[in-house]
Design a protein around this motif. Structure first.
Motif, short mmCIF file in Angstrom:
data_model
loop_
_atom_site.label_atom_id
_atom_site.label_comp_id
_atom_site.label_asym_id
_atom_site.label_seq_id
_atom_site.Cartn_x
_atom_site.Cartn_y
_atom_site.Cartn_z
N HIS A 198 63.45 48.25 3.18
CA HIS A 198 62.23 48.60 2.45
C HIS A 198 60.97 48.44 3.28
O HIS A 198 60.12 49.34 3.32
CB HIS A 198 62.11 47.79 1.16
CG HIS A 198 63.10 48.19 0.12
ND1 HIS A 198 63.19 47.54 -1.08
CD2 HIS A 198 64.04 49.16 0.09
CE1 HIS A 198 64.14 48.09 -1.82
NE2 HIS A 198 64.67 49.08 -1.11
N ALA A 199 60.80 47.29 3.92
CA ALA A 199 59.55 47.02 4.65
C ALA A 199 59.34 48.02 5.78
O ALA A 199 58.26 48.60 5.92
CB ALA A 199 59.54 45.59 5.17
N GLU A 200 60.36 48.23 6.58
CA GLU A 200 60.24 49.15 7.72
C GLU A 200 59.87 50.56 7.25
O GLU A 200 58.99 51.23 7.81
CB GLU A 200 61.55 49.19 8.50
CG GLU A 200 61.55 50.16 9.65
CD GLU A 200 62.91 50.25 10.34
OE1 GLU A 200 63.05 51.16 11.17
OE2 GLU A 200 63.81 49.44 10.05
N LEU A 201 60.53 51.03 6.20
CA LEU A 201 60.27 52.37 5.70
C LEU A 201 58.93 52.48 4.99
O LEU A 201 58.25 53.50 5.08
CB LEU A 201 61.40 52.83 4.79
CG LEU A 201 62.74 53.05 5.50
CD1 LEU A 201 63.85 53.32 4.50
CD2 LEU A 201 62.64 54.16 6.53
N ALA A 202 58.52 51.42 4.30
CA ALA A 202 57.20 51.41 3.67
C ALA A 202 56.11 51.53 4.72
O ALA A 202 55.16 52.32 4.57
CB ALA A 202 57.01 50.14 2.85
N LEU A 203 56.23 50.78 5.80
CA LEU A 203 55.24 50.84 6.88
C LEU A 203 55.24 52.22 7.55
O LEU A 203 54.18 52.76 7.87
CB LEU A 203 55.50 49.73 7.90
CG LEU A 203 55.26 48.31 7.38
CD1 LEU A 203 55.81 47.28 8.35
CD2 LEU A 203 53.78 48.08 7.09
N LEU A 204 56.41 52.79 7.74
CA LEU A 204 56.52 54.12 8.33
C LEU A 204 55.78 55.15 7.47
O LEU A 204 55.01 55.96 7.98
CB LEU A 204 58.00 54.51 8.46
CG LEU A 204 58.31 55.86 9.08
CD1 LEU A 204 57.98 55.85 10.56
CD2 LEU A 204 59.78 56.19 8.86
N ALA A 205 56.00 55.10 6.16
CA ALA A 205 55.34 56.04 5.26
C ALA A 205 53.83 55.81 5.22
O ALA A 205 53.05 56.77 5.21
CB ALA A 205 55.94 55.93 3.85
N LEU A 206 53.41 54.56 5.20
CA LEU A 206 51.97 54.26 5.21
C LEU A 206 51.32 54.76 6.49
O LEU A 206 50.22 55.32 6.46
CB LEU A 206 51.73 52.76 5.02
CG LEU A 206 52.02 52.21 3.63
CD1 LEU A 206 52.03 50.69 3.65
CD2 LEU A 206 51.02 52.74 2.61
N ASP A 207 52.00 54.58 7.61
CA ASP A 207 51.47 55.08 8.90
C ASP A 207 51.31 56.60 8.88
O ASP A 207 50.44 57.14 9.57
CB ASP A 207 52.40 54.69 10.05
CG ASP A 207 52.24 53.24 10.47
OD1 ASP A 207 51.21 52.61 10.15
OD2 ASP A 207 53.18 52.71 11.12
N ALA A 208 52.12 57.28 8.09
CA ALA A 208 52.04 58.75 7.98
C ALA A 208 51.00 59.19 6.96
O ALA A 208 50.86 60.38 6.69
CB ALA A 208 53.41 59.32 7.63
N GLY A 209 50.32 58.22 6.33
CA GLY A 209 49.26 58.56 5.38
C GLY A 209 49.75 58.76 3.95
O GLY A 209 49.03 59.32 3.13
N CYS A 210 50.95 58.30 3.66
CA CYS A 210 51.52 58.46 2.31
C CYS A 210 51.25 57.24 1.44
O CYS A 210 51.15 56.12 1.94
CB CYS A 210 53.03 58.64 2.41
SG CYS A 210 53.55 60.02 3.44
N HIS A 211 51.22 57.48 0.15
CA HIS A 211 51.31 56.38 -0.80
C HIS A 211 52.79 56.04 -0.91
O HIS A 211 53.65 56.87 -0.59
CB HIS A 211 50.78 56.82 -2.17
CG HIS A 211 49.34 57.17 -2.15
ND1 HIS A 211 48.33 56.22 -2.21
CD2 HIS A 211 48.71 58.36 -2.04
CE1 HIS A 211 47.16 56.82 -2.17
NE2 HIS A 211 47.36 58.12 -2.05
#
Length: 119
Positions: free
Chosen positions: A84-97
């Motif tokens: 979860h944490a790794e993927l959440a950070l990946l999505a946030l880095d891409a500008g996603c909620h």
């Protein structure tokens, strides 16, 4: 609530398409506020890829490919808890909620990092 200017619905993606991801797909469809544009799941079989293709939902085996190809407004993270944490950070880095299944993160440090990046 809408997505980008001129867009009627939030463009949504799902990371992880097991049982929980399938429930999220149903909820997204019922919301009336979002549309599912893409799914990423490295373990998905050909039958899943084929069924999603019939619904005009793009399929990616890697989340990085999905983020680059689709640019979703929101990513639902429905993968095993340890990712979860790794993927959440990946999505946030891409500008996603993000919408993250529980547990949100494995450690307090991971949770603080996600919240800081999202803030």
């Amino acid at each position: 609530m809408t997505g980008a200017p001129g867009q009627d619905k939030l463009k949504t993606a799902i990371f992880g398409y097991g049982k929980m991801g399938q429930h999220h797909k149903t909820a997204i469809g019922l919301s009336g506020l979002a549309e599912l544009a893409a799914v990423s799941d490295p373990m998905a079989g050909d039958d899943l890829r084929e069924s999603l293709g019939r619904e005009a939902i793009a399929f990616y085996s890697r989340p990085e490919q999905l983020l680059a190809g689709q640019k979703p407004d929101v990513v639902h993270i429905c993968t095993p808890a340890g990712t979860h944490a790794e993927l959440a950070l990946l999505a946030l880095d891409a500008g996603c909620h993000i919408y993250v299944e529980k547990p949100f993160a494995a450690t307090v440090g991971q949770a603080e990092e996600i919240l800081a990046k999202a803030g």
